[in-house]
Design an enzyme around this catalytic site. Structure first.
Site, PDB file in Angstrom:
ATOM      1  N   ASP A  15      91.390  85.997  11.275  1.00 23.18           N
ATOM      2  CA  ASP A  15      90.680  85.181  12.267  1.00 23.18           C
ATOM      3  C   ASP A  15      91.227  83.765  12.385  1.00 23.18           C
ATOM      4  O   ASP A  15      91.549  83.110  11.402  1.00 23.18           O
ATOM      5  CB  ASP A  15      89.185  85.095  11.973  1.00 23.18           C
ATOM      6  CG  ASP A  15      88.481  84.284  13.046  1.00 23.18           C
ATOM      7  OD1 ASP A  15      88.536  84.698  14.204  1.00 23.18           O
ATOM      8  OD2 ASP A  15      87.947  83.214  12.733  1.00 23.18           O
ATOM      9  N   ASP A  57      80.558  82.011  13.721  1.00 22.58           N
ATOM     10  CA  ASP A  57      81.872  81.361  13.790  1.00 22.58           C
ATOM     11  C   ASP A  57      81.725  79.864  13.458  1.00 22.58           C
ATOM     12  O   ASP A  57      82.402  79.012  14.055  1.00 22.58           O
ATOM     13  CB  ASP A  57      82.542  81.564  15.150  1.00 22.58           C
ATOM     14  CG  ASP A  57      84.030  81.210  15.142  1.00 22.58           C
ATOM     15  OD1 ASP A  57      84.574  80.895  14.059  1.00 22.58           O
ATOM     16  OD2 ASP A  57      84.641  81.235  16.219  1.00 22.58           O
ATOM     17  N   HIS A  92      83.720  87.447  18.008  1.00 18.65           N
ATOM     18  CA  HIS A  92      83.355  86.547  19.126  1.00 18.65           C
ATOM     19  C   HIS A  92      83.759  87.014  20.526  1.00 18.65           C
ATOM     20  O   HIS A  92      84.589  86.395  21.188  1.00 18.65           O
ATOM     21  CB  HIS A  92      83.873  85.131  18.889  1.00 18.65           C
ATOM     22  CG  HIS A  92      85.259  84.998  18.301  1.00 18.65           C
ATOM     23  ND1 HIS A  92      86.359  85.638  18.830  1.00 18.65           N
ATOM     24  CD2 HIS A  92      85.714  84.305  17.238  1.00 18.65           C
ATOM     25  CE1 HIS A  92      87.419  85.333  18.112  1.00 18.65           C
ATOM     26  NE2 HIS A  92      87.057  84.532  17.133  1.00 18.65           N
ATOM     27  N   GLY A 147      86.453  74.479  17.677  1.00 18.25           N
ATOM     28  CA  GLY A 147      85.417  74.951  16.753  1.00 18.25           C
ATOM     29  C   GLY A 147      84.169  74.106  16.748  1.00 18.25           C
ATOM     30  O   GLY A 147      84.193  72.926  17.091  1.00 18.25           O
ATOM     31  N   HIS A 206      83.263  79.942   8.441  1.00 15.65           N
ATOM     32  CA  HIS A 206      84.399  79.260   7.825  1.00 15.65           C
ATOM     33  C   HIS A 206      83.857  78.263   6.804  1.00 15.65           C
ATOM     34  O   HIS A 206      83.198  77.294   7.171  1.00 15.65           O
ATOM     35  CB  HIS A 206      85.238  78.545   8.890  1.00 15.65           C
ATOM     36  CG  HIS A 206      85.867  79.484   9.878  1.00 15.65           C
ATOM     37  ND1 HIS A 206      87.063  80.127   9.632  1.00 15.65           N
ATOM     38  CD2 HIS A 206      85.448  79.922  11.090  1.00 15.65           C
ATOM     39  CE1 HIS A 206      87.362  80.911  10.673  1.00 15.65           C
ATOM     40  NE2 HIS A 206      86.399  80.804  11.562  1.00 15.65           N
ATOM     41  N   LEU A 207      84.125  78.533   5.514  1.00 21.11           N
ATOM     42  CA  LEU A 207      83.640  77.636   4.453  1.00 21.11           C
ATOM     43  C   LEU A 207      84.711  76.630   4.014  1.00 21.11           C
ATOM     44  O   LEU A 207      84.427  75.712   3.267  1.00 21.11           O
ATOM     45  CB  LEU A 207      83.148  78.447   3.250  1.00 21.11           C
ATOM     46  CG  LEU A 207      81.890  79.303   3.491  1.00 21.11           C
ATOM     47  CD1 LEU A 207      81.516  80.065   2.220  1.00 21.11           C
ATOM     48  CD2 LEU A 207      80.716  78.445   3.946  1.00 21.11           C
ATOM     49  N   ASN A 219      91.046  82.005   6.452  1.00 20.66           N
ATOM     50  CA  ASN A 219      92.022  80.953   6.788  1.00 20.66           C
ATOM     51  C   ASN A 219      91.815  79.676   5.978  1.00 20.66           C
ATOM     52  O   ASN A 219      91.623  78.592   6.509  1.00 20.66           O
ATOM     53  CB  ASN A 219      92.022  80.663   8.296  1.00 20.66           C
ATOM     54  CG  ASN A 219      90.673  80.220   8.836  1.00 20.66           C
ATOM     55  OD1 ASN A 219      89.646  80.407   8.198  1.00 20.66           O
ATOM     56  ND2 ASN A 219      90.686  79.629  10.011  1.00 20.66           N
TER      57      ASN A 219
HETATM   58 ZN   LIG Z   1      88.284  83.612  15.780  1.00 19.34          ZN
END
Ligand SMILES: [Zn+2]
Length: 436
Positions: free
Chosen positions: A150, A303, A230, A322, A58-59, A90
């Site tokens: 995701d 992740d 995951h 997260g 996730h950037l 996302n």
């Molecule tokens: Zn996920």
């Protein structure tokens, strides 16, 4: 012409070699290479691996730049030994159009630390109502091959079927976040004895396993590729093993944290350990390690999920899910499966580089170290250990679960397309790495 001679590195097989790189390409491999390379990296005692590829990052850019940006996430990736990452969709706006995925890819290209290959959303706005412009993203300059909502599960079986049918036409893959939404309403941690004891709402294993079971059957029915994000439970491993034995085109990933950490860490309500899917039981951790070693689970994916301090420093119930993971992934994999004798560094190369590139249809990673191949490497010292603290992080957020842990190994250098992004364990400055 930029040329680099890497001298005396140990290949994943253990054999020592020299590698000469010119203009981004491997030009010579063997012992005792003599050359007037413009720079020499002395690598004796270091293990050389193909550049790591993260299929699940996730950037946060566009939209959540207080957590991470393409630049800061790229730097976190490079210091962790990565040369390519697939950022999830996302963002805000959601990566559900050709315009957004091209923008994210261009930012990655301009910064130059890693190759950025955006993942496209399956549904418009991740809303689970209607398919996004999958074909337009696939045909765009970003050539998207991986699609995922995701963070949210594509729970509607008809939409999932249509998505699988669509990506099949251009050899794409649907990467599913397997979580039945009804079975996990309000869930705060793994469901079991401990969740009862702590009084937290449980996230039952069956909420993951039932979606994976449904999806592998849909993938079989359609004849399309499914990738399971995951995987976190022993039961999920059993379902995937069954599906593979049946010839279904399914691949699966496990995160470093699910290979090392258990739900016991939730006892102190430290929200750094809050993640989705949640940390599970020790028997799940052991099943996941065995599944990665025997190939039932194909790859490790981080992740990497950056969050600002205020999203984590609050009551457990309100804290965001997260963990950041790019900077620590290789060390955590060493600790959980290499130092425990389950896997070799050749297996690490396969599960953290070759196979994720293949699943994402990223070219240039199929025959690492071969003359003529792209020069993407990480030089790694597995013999040292380090106290993991915030000074090891290079992204924008500090929500690592490993702060205070002693982890094995250290990334000494990373080479992306023939150019160093990390040397002597430190990142090169943005202006030295940026593509002119
Ligand atoms: Zn996920």
């Amino acid at each position: 012409m930029t040329s680099i001679l890497i001298r005396g590195a140990a290949l994943p097989s253990g054999e020592a070699t020299d590698i000469l790189v010119a203009d981004g390409i491997v030009t010579e491999v063997g012992s005792g290479i003599s050359s007037a390379a413009s720079s020499v990296i002395e690598a004796s005692g270091l293990t050389i691996l193909p550049g790591l590829v993260d299929l699940h990052t996730h950037l946060r850019e566009p939209g959540f730049e207080q957590s991470e940006t393409v630049l800061t996430g790229s730097r976190a990736a490079a210091i962790g030994g990565y040369t390519a990452v697939f950022p999830m969709a996302n963002t805000s706006p959601v990566s559900d159009t050709a315009g957004v995925v091209e923008q994210v890819m261009s930012l990655g290209d301009a910064h130059g630390y890693v190759t950025v290959r955006p993942i496209g959303a399956v549904t418009v706005g991740l809303a689970g109502q209607q398919l996004s412009e999958i074909g337009a993203m696939a045909a765009s300059r970003a050539k998207v091959r991986v699609f995922s909502d995701d963070g949210i599960c594509v729970s509607d079986p008809l939409l999932m079927r249509r998505a699988l049918e669509y990506v099949k036409t251009f050899d794409g893959v649907i990467a599913q976040h397997s979580q039945d939404p009804r079975l996990t309403e309000g869930a705060q941690m793994n469901e079991g004895v401990l969740s009862g004891e702590l009084g937290l709402a449980g996230w039952p294993a069956v909420a993951e396993e039932s979606i994976i079971a449904r999806d592998v059957l849909l993938a079989e029915h359609v004849g399309a590729r499914l990738h399971v994000c995951h995987v976190s439970t022993a039961g999920s491993v059993d379902v995937i093993r069954w599906a593979k034995a049946r010839g279904i085109q399914v691949t699966a990933e496990v995160t470093p944290h699910h290979l090392l950490l258990t739900e016991e860490l939730v006892r102190d309500y430290d929200s750094r350990f809050k993640v989705n899917p949640p940390l599970r039981r020790n028997e799940d951790v052991l099943a996941l390690r065995a599944a990665l070693a025997d190939g039932t689970i194909d790859i490790v994916a981080t992740d990497h999920a950056p969050h600002p301090l205020e999203s984590k420093q609050c009551a457990w119930d309100e804290a965001a899910n997260g963990m950041v993971g790019l900077e620590s992934a290789l060390s955590v994999v060493q600790a959980s499966v290499v130092d425990t004798g389950l896997m070799s560094f050749a297996d690490v190369a396969r599960t953290m580089s070759t196979s994720p590139a293949e699943i994402g249809r990223l070219a240039g990673y199929d025959v690492p170290f071969a003359v003529g191949s792209s020069a993407n490497f990480v030089l790694y010292d597995p013999s040292v250990s380090r106290e993991f603290a915030t000074d090891q992080l290079r992204g924008k957020s500090l929500n690592s679960p490993y702060l205070g842990f002693t982890l094995p190994g250290r990334v000494v250098a990373t080479i992306h397309n023939g150019r160093p992004t990390v040397l002597d364990g430190e990142l090169l400055a943005p202006e030295e790495v940026a593509r002119g």
